[in-house]
Design a protein around this motif. Structure first.
Motif, mmCIF file in Angstrom:
data_model
loop_
_atom_site.group_PDB
_atom_site.id
_atom_site.type_symbol
_atom_site.label_atom_id
_atom_site.label_comp_id
_atom_site.label_asym_id
_atom_site.label_seq_id
_atom_site.Cartn_x
_atom_site.Cartn_y
_atom_site.Cartn_z
ATOM 1 N N TYR A 1 -28.774 -20.340 45.106
ATOM 2 C CA TYR A 1 -29.918 -19.670 45.524
ATOM 3 C C TYR A 1 -30.931 -18.910 44.623
ATOM 4 N N GLU A 2 -31.867 -18.563 44.780
ATOM 5 C CA GLU A 2 -32.717 -17.748 43.588
ATOM 6 C C GLU A 2 -32.322 -16.493 43.756
ATOM 7 N N VAL A 3 -32.040 -15.872 42.264
ATOM 8 C CA VAL A 3 -31.404 -14.567 42.100
ATOM 9 C C VAL A 3 -32.650 -13.858 41.217
ATOM 10 N N ALA B 1 -40.263 -4.492 35.780
ATOM 11 C CA ALA B 1 -39.944 -5.758 34.908
ATOM 12 C C ALA B 1 -39.298 -6.524 35.733
ATOM 13 N N ARG B 2 -39.555 -7.860 35.765
ATOM 14 C CA ARG B 2 -38.737 -8.910 36.707
ATOM 15 C C ARG B 2 -38.774 -10.272 36.217
ATOM 16 N N GLU B 3 -37.537 -10.992 36.112
ATOM 17 C CA GLU B 3 -37.173 -12.226 35.914
ATOM 18 C C GLU B 3 -36.616 -12.757 37.063
ATOM 19 N N THR B 4 -36.759 -14.247 37.110
ATOM 20 C CA THR B 4 -35.993 -15.057 38.503
ATOM 21 C C THR B 4 -35.301 -16.137 37.822
ATOM 22 N N ILE B 5 -33.997 -15.902 38.534
ATOM 23 C CA ILE B 5 -33.016 -17.216 37.929
ATOM 24 C C ILE B 5 -33.386 -18.033 39.240
ATOM 25 N N LYS C 1 -30.942 -13.091 32.394
ATOM 26 C CA LYS C 1 -31.501 -14.565 32.757
ATOM 27 C C LYS C 1 -30.809 -15.774 32.077
ATOM 28 N N GLU C 2 -30.523 -15.377 30.626
ATOM 29 C CA GLU C 2 -29.987 -16.338 29.919
ATOM 30 C C GLU C 2 -28.392 -16.548 30.283
ATOM 31 N N LEU C 3 -27.693 -15.371 30.531
ATOM 32 C CA LEU C 3 -26.461 -15.208 30.508
ATOM 33 C C LEU C 3 -25.891 -15.219 31.866
ATOM 34 N N ALA D 1 -36.427 -2.731 29.543
ATOM 35 C CA ALA D 1 -36.029 -3.476 30.834
ATOM 36 C C ALA D 1 -36.600 -4.775 30.846
ATOM 37 N N ARG D 2 -37.711 -5.319 30.353
ATOM 38 C CA ARG D 2 -38.245 -6.654 30.275
ATOM 39 C C ARG D 2 -37.159 -7.612 29.420
#
Length: 597
Positions: free
Chosen positions: A525-527, A539-543, A517-519, A509-510
């Motif tokens: 606004y924040e995603v 798992a978490r990532e923020t764009i 996040k790359e694609l 998941a990470r």
């Protein structure tokens, strides 16, 4: 019948089966020099480009031996890749002998062993042939000793040849007529023919490839398929030279084709028995089990208008490939498509390439997955092929996943690396066997889910390309499986959800969140990108948001004016986040395939 010989060529991938078949055809003058070309029996463009055999092919050769006796030799060329081992088992059932081809530079590899044992199970006469002896790095003496040590065939019985230059081909033909036994008629007098392959022709319907085990089949005869009791009229019979050449009848022991008014390949089941409708046989021939799909994945057209075209393409491919399964499905993110079942990753890749190339349909394929078995708390047993079918955690009593037997032949120096790689993929070590002073064969039990990630690529890179592998289905075993939903701004994206072992879920998941996040392009606004099991975020990532400089026009003046503009922007972003939707590019779905398991 005494002058008929039926044999096939079996070997590891890229050991020279198709080239040897070319030389045998050339030496027996089956095809004129003008029509002769490289990989003659490989009819598909993909086979020629990749240098692999995907579909087995039969050809009838006429050979006059040194004793001046004339022989009819039926050759069946088989694929080498492990995904197509069902094709190999079908051809073995139609033969009395096999040429076991071994590369003089590589020696015995994993598929060599697997095919050798398959041939032994069918009780075939095996002739070992060491190929590529003309290469500077060839060591036929070492390979012959290896064959004696590992397979128990005396080194002196190994024939040496070069399929490229034609060296030793006449010796092989002499060995075929001398060592491979002539066909023996079935004890029953009634007509029996084994269907070992079939393909669909748009003008003539289904063409069945058969081996006559007893009796004979001639033009105009009424035949019956024993599995369905369906009766058909024989419109045409003949042989492969390698083009279809019509004849009057097929006698006992011969290999050829039958054209009757069968409209659907599914009716001509591989392994079925054909008999005479007027005087039918009482018992069918021992058939073989149908090929079961092992890997499942969703095919979606990039352009939604191509959906009817994709259905037509899959139906046409299924006419010639009975192992392909598909059912319609829909996805919120990708629209309408098909869930397809394949024998393995190479099979999946080839079907995808053929659809894109032959039918001009651009596809998006979801991550491949396997069939899991679940027992629900209400006692119901279900099979899951798609993450969307996975029930809620509180409804599940137990979960099982398919395990494969895996054999890897590797140089001894990479022993530790291979064991480490297998353990990383939840493999259980079984045993090690010495093949020669430099190589060993390791056996593992490994979940199929781990094998269809890029296990093979990793094996090749960690062993510098020297290791080879073979795998086979073992059984289903209890396993702690979970469904992971990938969420974008709180909305689950069904095409990105996957089923995983609980120990691997956070890592996968990470990796997926990092890739997304790359694609995914940045928004105003924040995603938030999250991997979720049930209600728990693992798992978490923020764009981060793109910033528009709203205070660029303010020069000097009071700070409250700037603050007022920034507050207004903040309110706007909050509103946008509530109503805005994030477009996930197609590359994001394709990149899921590239994630390391």
């Amino acid at each position: 019948m005494e002058n008929i010989r039926n044999f096939c060529i079996i070997a590891h991938i890229d050991h020279g089966k198709s080239t040897l078949a070319d030389r045998l055809i050339e030496t027996t003058d089956t095809v004129s020099q003008r029509e002769m070309k490289h990989q003659l029996l490989d009819s598909m463009d993909i086979e020629r480009e990749r240098g692999i055999t995907i579909k087995m092919q039969a050809v009838r050769l006429d050979y006059v031996a040194k004793s001046q006796q004339s022989f009819i030799i039926n050759l069946i060329d088989t694929p080498g890749h492990v995904d197509f081992s069902y094709e190999v088992s079908r051809s073995l059932a139609a033969c009395e002998g096999a040429l076991l081809l071994v590369d003089a530079t590589q020696g015995i590899e994993a598929q060599t062993m697997a095919n050798f044992y398959l041939a032994l199970e069918h009780d075939l006469e095996i002739i070992p042939v060491i190929n590529k002896v003309d290469l500077p790095s060839a060591d036929p003496h070492r390979v012959a000793d290896e064959i004696e040590q590992v397979l128990g065939i005396p080194a002196k019985d190994c024939l040496r040849c070069s399929a490229k230059t034609g060296l030793g081909i006449s010796d092989i033909l002499e060995a075929i007529v001398a060592k491979i036994p002539a066909p023996i008629a079935d004890s029953e007098i009634a007509t029996k023919a084994l269907i070992f392959d079939a393909h669909y022709d748009a003008y003539r319907g289904v063409i069945t490839y058969v081996r006559i085990m007893s009796g004979s089949i001639s033009k105009g005869q009424k035949i019956k398929l024993m599995s369905s009791d369906a009766v058909f009229d024989v419109l045409d019979v003949g042989y492969f030279r390698p083009k279809m050449t019509p004849g009057e009848r097929l006698e006992c022991g011969e290999v050829g084709y039958i054209i009757s008014n069968i409209k659907n390949v599914a009716d001509a089941r591989i392994g079925d028995t054909i008999t005479d409708a007027k005087a039918p046989a009482t018992t069918p021939l021992p058939g073989y089990t149908e090929a079961k799909p092992m890997v499942f994945c969703g095919f979606y057209p990039v352009d939604t208008e191509d959906y009817p075209g994709l259905r037509d393409a899959l139906e046409k491919l299924k006419l010639n490939d009975a192992s392909l399964n598909f059912i319609p499905e829909s996805s919120q993110a990708l629209g309408f498509g098909y869930r397809c079942g394949f024998l393995g990753l190479l099979h999946m890749e080839i079907i995808q390439e053929r659809i894109e190339r032959e039918y001009n349909i651009e596809l998006v394929a979801t991550a491949p997955n396997v069939t899991y078995r679940l027992s629900k708390t209400n006692g119901e047993q279900v099979e899951i092929e798609n993450p969307a079918q996975f029930p809620l955690a509180q409804q599940i009593a137990s979960t099982e996943e398919p395990y494969m037997g895996l054999s890897i032949i590797t140089p001894s120096q990479f022993l530790g690396t291979v064991i480490e790689l297998a353990q990383e993929h939840r493999g259980e070590y079984k045993k090690a066997e010495l093949i020669d002073a430099e190589r060993q064969m390791l056996t593992f039990s490994i979940p199929l889910n781990e094998l269809i990630s890029n296990f093979f690529d990793k094996l090749k890179s960690r062993t510098r390309g020297y290791a080879s592998m073979d795998y086979w289905f073992e059984d289903y075993r209890p396993s702690k499986l979970v469904k992971v939903d990938m969420m974008i701004n709180g909305d689950p994206v069904d095409a990105l959800s996957f089923i995983s072992h609980i120990s691997k879920a956070p890592y996968t998941a990470r990796k997926m969140a990092e890739k997304l996040k790359e694609l995914i392009p940045r928004q105003l606004y924040e995603v938030a990108l999250q991997g979720v099991i049930g209600g728990k975020v693992i798992a978490r990532e923020t764009i981060s948001a793109m910033k528009k400089n709203v205070i660029a026009k303010c020069y000097g003046g009071d700070i409250t004016r700037k603050r007022k503009l920034l507050e207004k922007q903040k309110e706007g972003k909050k509103k946008m986040k509530n109503i805005g939707s994030v477009q996930v590019p197609k590359e994001a779905f394709l990149s899921v395939l590239k994630i390391d398991g």
